[in-house]
Design an enzyme around this catalytic site. Sequence first.
Site, PDB file in Angstrom:
ATOM      1  N   GLY A 265      13.833   1.665  -1.840  1.00  0.00           N
ATOM      2  CA  GLY A 265      14.418   1.588  -3.176  1.00  0.00           C
ATOM      3  C   GLY A 265      15.915   1.809  -3.296  1.00  0.00           C
TER       4      GLY A 265
ATOM      5  N   ASP B  33       2.276  -8.114  -3.231  1.00  0.00           N
ATOM      6  CA  ASP B  33       2.764  -9.072  -2.234  1.00  0.00           C
ATOM      7  C   ASP B  33       3.538 -10.175  -2.948  1.00  0.00           C
ATOM      8  OD1 ASP B  33       3.091 -11.008  -0.328  1.00  0.00           O
ATOM      9  OD2 ASP B  33       0.947 -11.340   0.028  1.00  0.00           O
TER      10      ASP B  33
ATOM     11  N   ASP C 114      15.419  -8.215  -0.328  1.00  0.00           N
ATOM     12  CA  ASP C 114      15.867  -7.676   0.953  1.00  0.00           C
ATOM     13  C   ASP C 114      14.677  -7.640   1.915  1.00  0.00           C
ATOM     14  OD1 ASP C 114      17.553  -6.476   2.800  1.00  0.00           O
ATOM     15  OD2 ASP C 114      17.241  -4.454   2.027  1.00  0.00           O
TER      16      ASP C 114
ATOM     17  N   LYS D 199      17.941 -11.593   1.935  1.00  0.00           N
ATOM     18  CA  LYS D 199      18.167 -11.332   3.349  1.00  0.00           C
ATOM     19  C   LYS D 199      17.677 -12.522   4.163  1.00  0.00           C
ATOM     20  CE  LYS D 199      16.229  -7.546   5.386  1.00  0.00           C
ATOM     21  NZ  LYS D 199      17.115  -6.442   5.693  1.00  0.00           N
TER      22      LYS D 199
HETATM   23  C1  LIG Z   1      14.493  -3.702   4.530  1.00  0.00           C
HETATM   24  S1  LIG Z   1      13.214  -3.199   3.479  1.00  0.00           S
HETATM   25  C2  LIG Z   1      13.955  -3.237   1.923  1.00  0.00           C
HETATM   26  C3  LIG Z   1      14.906  -2.115   1.700  1.00  0.00           C
HETATM   27  C4  LIG Z   1      15.349  -2.015   0.260  1.00  0.00           C
HETATM   28  N1  LIG Z   1      16.168  -3.141  -0.134  1.00  0.00           N
HETATM   29  C5  LIG Z   1      16.128  -0.737   0.030  1.00  0.00           C
HETATM   30  O1  LIG Z   1      17.326  -0.842  -0.163  1.00  0.00           O
HETATM   31  O2  LIG Z   1      15.546   0.336   0.034  1.00  0.00           O
HETATM   32  C6  LIG Z   1      12.117  -4.557   3.522  1.00  0.00           C
HETATM   33  C7  LIG Z   1      10.905  -4.444   2.637  1.00  0.00           C
HETATM   34  O3  LIG Z   1      10.281  -5.699   2.512  1.00  0.00           O
HETATM   35  C8  LIG Z   1       8.936  -5.439   2.155  1.00  0.00           C
HETATM   36  N2  LIG Z   1       8.104  -6.632   2.245  1.00  0.00           N
HETATM   37  C9  LIG Z   1       7.874  -7.399   3.344  1.00  0.00           C
HETATM   38  N3  LIG Z   1       7.025  -8.408   3.028  1.00  0.00           N
HETATM   39  C10 LIG Z   1       6.728  -8.299   1.713  1.00  0.00           C
HETATM   40  C11 LIG Z   1       5.902  -9.044   0.809  1.00  0.00           C
HETATM   41  N4  LIG Z   1       5.216 -10.111   1.241  1.00  0.00           N
HETATM   42  N5  LIG Z   1       5.832  -8.640  -0.466  1.00  0.00           N
HETATM   43  C12 LIG Z   1       6.515  -7.540  -0.864  1.00  0.00           C
HETATM   44  N6  LIG Z   1       7.304  -6.809  -0.075  1.00  0.00           N
HETATM   45  C13 LIG Z   1       7.403  -7.171   1.206  1.00  0.00           C
HETATM   46  C14 LIG Z   1       8.572  -4.343   3.109  1.00  0.00           C
HETATM   47  O4  LIG Z   1       7.449  -3.642   2.656  1.00  0.00           O
HETATM   48  C15 LIG Z   1       9.826  -3.504   3.151  1.00  0.00           C
HETATM   49  O5  LIG Z   1       9.746  -2.387   2.339  1.00  0.00           O
END
Ligand SMILES: C[S@@+](CC[C@H](N)C(=O)[O-])C[C@H]1O[C@@H](n2cnc3c(N)ncnc32)[C@H](O)[C@@H]1O
Lengths: 264, 1015
Positions: free
Chosen positions: A53, A94, A119, A159
Amino acid sequence: MGKSSKDKRDIYYRRAKEQGWRARSAFKLLQLHDEFQILSGIKRVVDLCAAPGSWSQVLSRELYQNQNQPDAKIVAVDLQPMMPIEGVTTIQADITHPKTLQKILEIFGGEPADFVCSDGAPDVTGLHDLDEYIQAQLILSALQLTTCILKPGGTFVAKIFRGRDIDLLYSQLSYLFEKVICAKPRSSRGTSLEAFIVCIGYTPRPGWNPTLEMNKSTEEFFEGADIGKAGNLKFFDLPDPEERKIAKFIACGDLNDVDSDATY
Amino acid sequence: FTPLNHYGPVTGLTIYKKYILAGNGCILKIFKVNRETNKVSTVFSQQVFKRNKIHNISVSPSGERVVVNGGRSFAVLNLTELINSTDKIRITEKAINEWIITSEFLGENQLLILNSHNTIYHLDVSDKEPGQKFKLLDTIDCNEKSILYSGSIRLLDDGRILIAAGTVMSGVLIWEMNSKRIVHNLTEHEGSIFGVKIDRAGKYMISCSDDRSIKLYDFEKGQLLATGWGHGSRIWNLEFFKDSTGNVRIMSTGEDCTVRIWKFETDNELLIQEQLWENVHRGKHVWSGDIDDVDLQVCVTGGADGRIRLHDLVSSKRSTKDYTLDIVFEKAGIKSKKNEIIIEYFELPSLNYLIMSTSQGNIIVFDQVQETFTRVELASEETEKFVKFGLMKGFQDLNTVILCTRNGSLLLLKFAVGKIQPEKTWINDEYLQNNKVTNFMVEVDENRSTYYLFIDTPNHKTPFILRELKADRGQLTLTKTILLNQPHQTSFTTTDMVIDSTNNWLILGSRYVTLAVYDLSSGSEALDLQFIGKKLSSGDTITSVSIIESKHKEVSVLVTVRDGVYMYIKISQDEDSKFHLNIYHHNKVSRGFIEGGLLENQNLILYGFKSSYFYVWNETKQLEITSELCGGSHRQWELFKYENHTGEMDYKFVYINKSTLNVKEHEGRFSSSNYGLINDGTHGREIRDLAISPELLGDGSRLLMTASEDTTIRLNKLHPNGTIENFWSLNNHVSGMQRVKFLSKEYFASSAANEEFFIWKLGKFKDEIPVTTEYARLKPASDNPDLRVMDFDSYEYAHGFIIATVYSNSNIKIWLFDINSKSFQLVVDDFYATCCILNVNFIRFGDDIFLQIGATDGHIAIWNITQNLSQFTISQTTSTLGKSLIKQQLHQNGIKGLLIKQLKNKFRIVTGGDDNSLILSELTQKNNQLFFETLDFVEEAASSTITSICSAGEDSFIVTSVDQIIRKWKVSNGKLECESARYTTIADTGCSDSVTRDQDTMAVIGGAGVSSWSC
Ligand SMILES: C[S@@+](CC[C@H](N)C(=O)[O-])C[C@H]1O[C@@H](n2cnc3c(N)ncnc32)[C@H](O)[C@@H]1O
């Protein structure tokens, strides 16, 4: 390796701790903002793949405190549960599922968003082509929502991993935005392929009415959009060559600022 | 610009009859296994897709057609044509608009393709003309289009077509194609599903996932029957055994590099792991696999290391024979006293006897054919001598076993055909007096038909006793006793011996990694030590010494050390009769202890224990020959080696575990077919750097060093046709590799994280096999080093090398490395800025020496270091760099690729950046001043990060980038011109090196695999 993970943590990690960000990723969004002013003048935003977050924290601080917009709206979505953040609506779901996108649309109640960011990063398998595909799907899902919710002229940030077919994505995005830039914040490690596409000035495709349908795949969703995506050709021939484009690359963040590669 | 060879992940494997079809990147390979000889040959190898990797291969019901798919591509090929044609085959690559999960024939002329959104494309593929006009008949889905990671299609005999779909999030969906009905939604797993299959009969389904478990379901009920736990990480692949009589069996492969065989027993909610093969591939990931337990009786695996391996199911079915000690003693007629155990074994293969001695002085003959146990008839006073002490050795060719008592007396037992009781002969000791025996060893000198018996005693003032025996019609007689004065040191405990018959030298291995040499050639009966080499490595005990090459006045031995080190050591005698010792190869196995080793057909075989296993390992091929779960390192074990009828080595491992005698035999079914290694590869992790030797070897090859993410360096030969032959995997580094480079023909260096910087010395074994030892190691500056040595450069000076090392924290260091003293002296110590330095080079202009660096801030900086060097020579003081002569920003951020080329009185510098751009600059010197000028700039030279640049002749060079396109550029009239571009299947393309000879350039590109190119 016999090394405690502490030694591998870089300066940005320590700085994030000091400044109260949940993750070092916060600096990536801040550096993108410094370069492109993407957070200026926005009110309604969607933060996809948001856990834990830190981007939501940045958005919350920017919209409520810095810009003093008490009626701002921030919706954050992730597969993982998230600790609540003041003024941020969190959804655990998701983003590749149309139902999730539907839910976000409902929360906005027909109002458009000014800014959509993602991201997202899936767990990598190590099989490069598969990982790139899954990452591309995540971006397409985010883009799918974007086309349904973003106001014309709005901004989309996501990203990316600059792998072998990233130029296909650049090309497709260039149909939907005035400017598509590949930005690399200095807080993102130079040794990683991570970068961010900053897509400015959303221009809906003329004659295309993006509509979410529960049983449509992302690929089917974009079928009528005419954004240079190769569909099935006659006799299933291989589309070759495909439309590719290289997005302008901009490194952002102060050159004299700390380097995330320096120690970790 | 043509690709020569490709080594990369194997992502698809299918066994069809006697063929193995493999997807090695975009290349389809077909191997044929000869069922009689077990020989494997390649019958087809051709690139079938332009860019995509083959993930799946499936054969039509009649066996005439085959479909391959990967990414969005698929191709329908004629299998008969592939197998029989010697020419290149015309292949039409087809595609859909989505990632393909799998494809399967429906009859001969229809194809079902499952895409990643859980939709089936039903195609008419009857057109066999070139161009293949395939038609879409139908698209079918079950109204649930979540993204899939895996899936399979099963056609049942009753006509049902079932789709098993593994989603990204937890679930498995089973649906029936014709009714579009979802039959089951299985949600027992957590995380993504990487494999899901339905068995041929439609009775069971299996799935595997992120959560490291395998789940078996009843197909009709959709009910979970059993779960298999054991994999240490994600599981990528699952197959049912074909034979469905009896228990259900499953094979699984995964990220942890293991293959496991599981058995389901009704009413057991856990799947039983029947078989575990560890480290079947190098690095990480077994991506693909298939099994044929009916016909070929093999399973085949493909890894991230690019290898394809056959694993024999016949021998793995043969279980270890075991006999409880109670039964052994009872059958031998021994009233076992409490705690009587077997302590030594000796095998007489021509009689099929295993002779065993017990802690109570009993000797038992185990006839392995009759499975009988017989006690050797000894008088009670004889037995008494071996109570709680008895060392047993023997000579297999003479069917003779020799036991040594605590006091040094020897009992020779000669066995013969048809008689279970041996002939006894005693040799009584007359030398030891009151000293005790600590070790007894035997050895044969085949050239002189002399048999040696050696006795070690702890008192270093008492000589070792070496008895020479000769055999006369199989009967041993003592001919001579030699007393060897012990080395003058308090403790010299021998552990192994060997006789070099060329020079008649006795070589003893001992504890503290010490070797002693005695010269037996003088014929004298009392000998002094000739030579001792102490502490040859840091470990403890030498576990084996064996001769690997012997010449006049020179012998090479293989020495193994328990801690995992093995060495090639040369012992030689000069004209003045002085002995010399030289370790010319030194390495450590990546895991486990070594109990012994041997060289067999140029393959180094090592054996020992790792955790609870005993293993036999082929170090040269980097594969396990056999292993046995024996409960860990014991004292009571023995390994016997045999040459089988094909001239290959087979093994028998005998041990005691839990009061049970176990005999495990290993027959290598594929030993003569390269140990079942049918396709060779490279590292199993991303290659971070590689370097080609400046030296051209006699066979036309050059050495190629490759360094990978998982800390290993491989020493290879790059052959003129582009094939890469591996010799060693070096395991000295403990952190992620950054760079590897040649310092000269003889030395190379490597750098890694944790401030690791090593210099290695190269050598040759038998004139053709390259060998190496770590020569020197730079001490890290801090106690808790977390810096990476990003790059280094060097040049030779009178006593060694001047070396520059650059670090991730902007530190720059220049060292004087003295070859003789192996010392590093710090000449320059300074910081560039606060960013990470990515590369460094020395540049020499006349008498001046310059240092150039490139960093993550996109700048290039140059200093004149001539002063620093001369100042150091005079006063030995470390200096700083001072202000740089040149500091210029070229790229927006990291300068990742950099090539410096010396032209007539100037240098050309080409840089490539993280910002996709390529820049051409020149460095000139006028009136003692340095000028840096940028001549040309191409902003979009690649669609993503440029990672390396290497030369391709005078004005050309090759640029690699993460977009997987290799581009050849040329400088003409001060401008950059892209001459040609080719796609490479090596993902994560990150490093390159090249060599140019007579206008021909050969380049090697590394990333997730390696490829060689002729440019
Ligand atoms: C690098 S982190 C994000 C960090 C966030 N922007 C922050 O600043 O705290 C990537 C996130 O993408 C999420 N993610 C990956 N695939 C996803 C999906 N299909 N639906 C929702 N979230 C997803 C992961 O659970 C993970 O928490």
